[in-house]
Design an enzyme around this catalytic site. Structure first.
Site, PDB file in Angstrom:
ATOM      1  N   GLU A  31     -13.344  -1.454  -8.282  1.00  0.00           N
ATOM      2  CA  GLU A  31     -14.621  -1.767  -7.626  1.00  0.00           C
ATOM      3  C   GLU A  31     -15.152  -0.571  -6.839  1.00  0.00           C
ATOM      4  O   GLU A  31     -16.342  -0.273  -6.865  1.00  0.00           O
ATOM      5  CB  GLU A  31     -14.454  -2.956  -6.669  1.00  0.00           C
ATOM      6  CG  GLU A  31     -14.048  -4.252  -7.344  1.00  0.00           C
ATOM      7  CD  GLU A  31     -12.534  -4.443  -7.452  1.00  0.00           C
ATOM      8  OE1 GLU A  31     -11.810  -3.441  -7.597  1.00  0.00           O
ATOM      9  OE2 GLU A  31     -12.088  -5.590  -7.384  1.00  0.00           O
TER      10      GLU A  31
ATOM     11  N   CYS B 167     -10.129  -6.760  -3.504  1.00  0.00           N
ATOM     12  CA  CYS B 167      -9.257  -6.644  -2.325  1.00  0.00           C
ATOM     13  C   CYS B 167     -10.113  -6.429  -1.073  1.00  0.00           C
ATOM     14  O   CYS B 167     -11.312  -6.159  -1.148  1.00  0.00           O
ATOM     15  CB  CYS B 167      -8.264  -5.496  -2.507  1.00  0.00           C
ATOM     16  SG  CYS B 167      -8.982  -3.864  -2.255  1.00  0.00           S
TER      17      CYS B 167
ATOM     18  N   ASN C 242      -9.542   1.004 -12.188  1.00  0.00           N
ATOM     19  CA  ASN C 242      -8.612   1.496 -11.167  1.00  0.00           C
ATOM     20  C   ASN C 242      -7.871   2.734 -11.646  1.00  0.00           C
ATOM     21  O   ASN C 242      -7.529   2.862 -12.826  1.00  0.00           O
ATOM     22  CB  ASN C 242      -7.642   0.401 -10.691  1.00  0.00           C
ATOM     23  CG  ASN C 242      -6.889  -0.296 -11.807  1.00  0.00           C
ATOM     24  OD1 ASN C 242      -7.421  -0.536 -12.881  1.00  0.00           O
ATOM     25  ND2 ASN C 242      -5.642  -0.631 -11.551  1.00  0.00           N
TER      26      ASN C 242
ATOM     27  N   GLU D  34      -4.669   5.061 -10.558  1.00  0.00           N
ATOM     28  CA  GLU D  34      -3.491   5.121  -9.683  1.00  0.00           C
ATOM     29  C   GLU D  34      -2.952   6.545  -9.549  1.00  0.00           C
ATOM     30  O   GLU D  34      -3.392   7.459 -10.249  1.00  0.00           O
ATOM     31  CB  GLU D  34      -2.414   4.161 -10.224  1.00  0.00           C
ATOM     32  CG  GLU D  34      -2.911   2.721 -10.196  1.00  0.00           C
ATOM     33  CD  GLU D  34      -1.870   1.701 -10.612  1.00  0.00           C
ATOM     34  OE1 GLU D  34      -0.787   2.075 -11.116  1.00  0.00           O
ATOM     35  OE2 GLU D  34      -2.165   0.493 -10.426  1.00  0.00           O
TER      36      GLU D  34
ATOM     37  N   CYS E 213      -9.161   1.516  -6.351  1.00  0.00           N
ATOM     38  CA  CYS E 213      -9.477   0.290  -7.091  1.00  0.00           C
ATOM     39  C   CYS E 213     -10.702   0.501  -7.983  1.00  0.00           C
ATOM     40  O   CYS E 213     -11.543   1.370  -7.726  1.00  0.00           O
ATOM     41  CB  CYS E 213      -9.801  -0.841  -6.125  1.00  0.00           C
ATOM     42  SG  CYS E 213      -8.416  -1.422  -5.156  1.00  0.00           S
TER      43      CYS E 213
ATOM     44  N   CYS F 214     -12.067  -3.163  -0.839  1.00  0.00           N
ATOM     45  CA  CYS F 214     -13.240  -3.132  -1.726  1.00  0.00           C
ATOM     46  C   CYS F 214     -14.359  -4.010  -1.162  1.00  0.00           C
ATOM     47  O   CYS F 214     -15.536  -3.672  -1.281  1.00  0.00           O
ATOM     48  CB  CYS F 214     -12.858  -3.567  -3.138  1.00  0.00           C
ATOM     49  SG  CYS F 214     -11.886  -2.310  -3.991  1.00  0.00           S
TER      50      CYS F 214
HETATM   51  N1  THU Z   1      -6.867  -3.214  -7.825  1.00  0.00           N
HETATM   52  C1  THU Z   1      -8.176  -3.061  -8.118  1.00  0.00           C
HETATM   53  O1  THU Z   1      -8.574  -2.207  -8.922  1.00  0.00           O
HETATM   54  N2  THU Z   1      -9.059  -3.874  -7.491  1.00  0.00           N
HETATM   55  C2  THU Z   1      -8.722  -4.827  -6.581  1.00  0.00           C
HETATM   56  O2  THU Z   1      -9.594  -5.407  -5.954  1.00  0.00           O
HETATM   57  C3  THU Z   1      -7.322  -5.163  -6.376  1.00  0.00           C
HETATM   58  C4  THU Z   1      -6.347  -4.186  -6.901  1.00  0.00           C
HETATM   59  C5  THU Z   1      -5.913  -2.299  -8.453  1.00  0.00           C
HETATM   60  C6  THU Z   1      -5.268  -1.343  -7.497  1.00  0.00           C
HETATM   61  C7  THU Z   1      -3.982  -1.027  -8.202  1.00  0.00           C
HETATM   62  O3  THU Z   1      -4.226   0.038  -9.119  1.00  0.00           O
HETATM   63  C8  THU Z   1      -3.665  -2.277  -8.998  1.00  0.00           C
HETATM   64  O4  THU Z   1      -4.871  -3.027  -9.053  1.00  0.00           O
HETATM   65  C9  THU Z   1      -2.576  -3.146  -8.385  1.00  0.00           C
HETATM   66  O5  THU Z   1      -2.848  -3.429  -7.060  1.00  0.00           O
END
Ligand code: THU
Length: 160
Positions: A75, A112, A62, A64, A73, A115
């Site tokens: 995925e 999520c 991920n 940000e 994310c 994704c």
């Molecule tokens: N995140 C992911 O990388 N994958 C997911 O399926 C859920 C959330 C990341 C997004 C963000 O950078 C952090 O987790 C908190 O939500």
């Protein structure tokens, strides 16, 4: 009115030691790439490793952003990388793991909704399901045979 009942069958393994060896190796790639996450805001690091039909492994973490919705994310970072690098190659499996810098993540962390939608697009495109395995830092591993088990009633091109 007719009720519509939707069922999903998932498999739950007690630990990573119980999953098939090839998945242990794929999950290990996800663990390694998890540390590359850029997550200064959530302190929640996610790694994803994708196994392709050509036996290549593509990974993502991920990423940000100070403008929160601009982040991505793990995925989707991985699946879009796979799509860009090997556009004609089927995606067979994805392993996902998450770790928090605030507490130990002991429960499986599923992808999520956004994704799931992104992964579903590739299942439809390749006409073959993608196996998913997801976990926290330790503990149980959940397996789904298809994105459809996590995202019933998907919105796809047939809806357009
Ligand atoms: N995140 C992911 O990388 N994958 C997911 O399926 C859920 C959330 C990341 C997004 C963000 O950078 C952090 O987790 C908190 O939500």
């Amino acid at each position: 009115m007719k009720p519509l009942t939707i069922t999903s069958r998932l498999e739950v393994y007690d630990s990573i030691d119980e999953v098939p060896e090839d998945i242990q190796e794929l999950m290990q790639k996800a663990v390694e790439v998890r540390d590359t996450a850029y997550a200064p805001y959530s302190r929640f690091k996610v790694g994803a490793a994708i196994y392709l039909e050509n036996e290549e492994i593509v990974v993502g973490s991920n990423q940000e952003n100070a403008s929160y919705p601009s982040g991505l994310c793990a995925e989707r970072t991985a699946v879009y990388y796979a799509g860009a690098k090997f556009p004609e190659t089927k995606i067979l499996k994805i392993a996902i793991t998450a770790k928090s810098l605030r507490h130990k993540v002991v429960s499986p962390v599923p992808p999520c909704g956004a994704c799931r939608q992104a992964l579903a697009e590739y299942e439809v495109k390749q006409e073959e399901p993608i196996e998913l395995y997801f976990m926290g830092e330790t503990g149980k591993v959940v397996k789904a045979d298809s994105v459809k088990d996590l995202l019933p009633l998907i919105f796809d091109s047939s809806c357009l």
